[in-house]
Design a protein around this motif. Sequence first.
Motif, PDB file in Angstrom:
ATOM      1  N   ARG A 100       0.880  -1.199   0.106  1.00 11.41           N
ATOM      2  CA  ARG A 100      -0.194   0.043  -0.065  1.00 11.41           C
ATOM      3  C   ARG A 100       0.710   1.115  -0.026  1.00 11.41           C
ATOM      4  O   ARG A 100       0.554   2.331  -0.406  1.00 11.41           O
ATOM      5  N   ALA A 134     -10.409  -8.206  -4.639  1.00 10.42           N
ATOM      6  CA  ALA A 134     -10.784  -6.628  -4.734  1.00 10.42           C
ATOM      7  C   ALA A 134     -11.684  -6.242  -3.479  1.00 10.42           C
ATOM      8  O   ALA A 134     -11.716  -5.190  -2.923  1.00 10.42           O
ATOM      9  N   ALA A 135     -12.693  -6.911  -3.371  1.00 10.48           N
ATOM     10  CA  ALA A 135     -13.660  -6.784  -2.259  1.00 10.48           C
ATOM     11  C   ALA A 135     -12.899  -6.851  -0.940  1.00 10.48           C
ATOM     12  O   ALA A 135     -13.357  -6.030   0.151  1.00 10.48           O
ATOM     13  N   ALA A 137     -10.113  -6.423  -0.261  1.00  8.43           N
ATOM     14  CA  ALA A 137      -9.218  -5.179  -0.090  1.00  8.43           C
ATOM     15  C   ALA A 137      -9.667  -3.953   0.171  1.00  8.43           C
ATOM     16  O   ALA A 137      -9.239  -3.137   0.805  1.00  8.43           O
ATOM     17  N   GLU A 138     -10.907  -3.914   0.168  1.00 11.88           N
ATOM     18  CA  GLU A 138     -11.756  -2.576   0.392  1.00 11.88           C
ATOM     19  C   GLU A 138     -12.145  -2.603   1.925  1.00 11.88           C
ATOM     20  O   GLU A 138     -12.561  -1.630   2.238  1.00 11.88           O
ATOM     21  N   LEU A 139     -12.257  -3.816   2.348  1.00  9.64           N
ATOM     22  CA  LEU A 139     -12.474  -3.840   3.861  1.00  9.64           C
ATOM     23  C   LEU A 139     -11.854  -3.307   4.882  1.00  9.64           C
ATOM     24  O   LEU A 139     -10.315  -3.425   4.332  1.00  9.64           O
ATOM     25  N   GLU A 141      -8.749  -3.778   7.478  1.00  8.88           N
ATOM     26  CA  GLU A 141      -7.694  -4.860   7.475  1.00  8.88           C
ATOM     27  C   GLU A 141      -8.104  -6.089   8.378  1.00  8.88           C
ATOM     28  O   GLU A 141      -7.861  -7.140   7.933  1.00  8.88           O
ATOM     29  N   ALA A 144     -11.064  -8.104   6.828  1.00  5.69           N
ATOM     30  CA  ALA A 144     -10.681  -8.817   6.227  1.00  5.69           C
ATOM     31  C   ALA A 144      -9.937 -10.042   6.346  1.00  5.69           C
ATOM     32  O   ALA A 144     -10.137 -11.202   6.053  1.00  5.69           O
ATOM     33  N   LEU A 185     -20.635  -5.157  -1.435  1.00  3.82           N
ATOM     34  CA  LEU A 185     -19.646  -4.752  -2.386  1.00  3.82           C
ATOM     35  C   LEU A 185     -19.770  -5.836  -3.550  1.00  3.82           C
ATOM     36  O   LEU A 185     -19.710  -5.284  -4.805  1.00  3.82           O
TER      37      LEU A 185
END
Length: 198
Positions: A100, A134-135, A137-139, A141, A144, A185
């Motif tokens: 990141r 991808a979904a 990664a949007e949560l 940390e 996820a 998502l």
Amino acid sequence: MFQRSRRSGPETDPDADLLAAYAAGDLSAARTLARRLGPGALAQATRMLADRTEAEDVVQEAMLRLWRQAPGWRTGEAKVSTWLYRVVANLCTDRLRARRRKDVPLEAVAEPEDDRPGALADMQMRTRHAALSAALAELPERQAQAVALRHLEGLGNPEIAAIMDIGVEAVESLTARGKRALAALLAGRKEELGFADD
């Protein structure tokens, strides 16, 4: 380094016996332990990193750390598998944070290898995996990580709590919130991902 949570009850850990045997010089015990724990650790790292080569590096580092712990391992304080999964999760988290910082787009991360036969099935699985990655990664940390350990790795809440160093109720909360966020998502992509009839 990593604190081990105390366990209650007379439950024995055959992995701890193998680790003790390795510490006493039995190299075959190390090979047996690596065969028992390696595949699960590799699956966890691959799912977290979406890069098989990087995941293999993480598992190798985690196993080296386990071998270094062997002489001082105190049976009964933690399951060997829980300790290893926690180390893998921490190493993966470190790598994800480094990614990141470099602002590497998700599309640039290599997909894990898929041995499933058939081009159509392969394409469908890759599309689903990319969408899930991808979904995830949007949560946040921690959400996820909890969702991946519970629903992708199949671990129970007490084991996840030990890996993440949180309480079982926190695991349940993180998992529930993470599942709801993932559903939201991915809601508009059911047909594209082949789940239109579900």
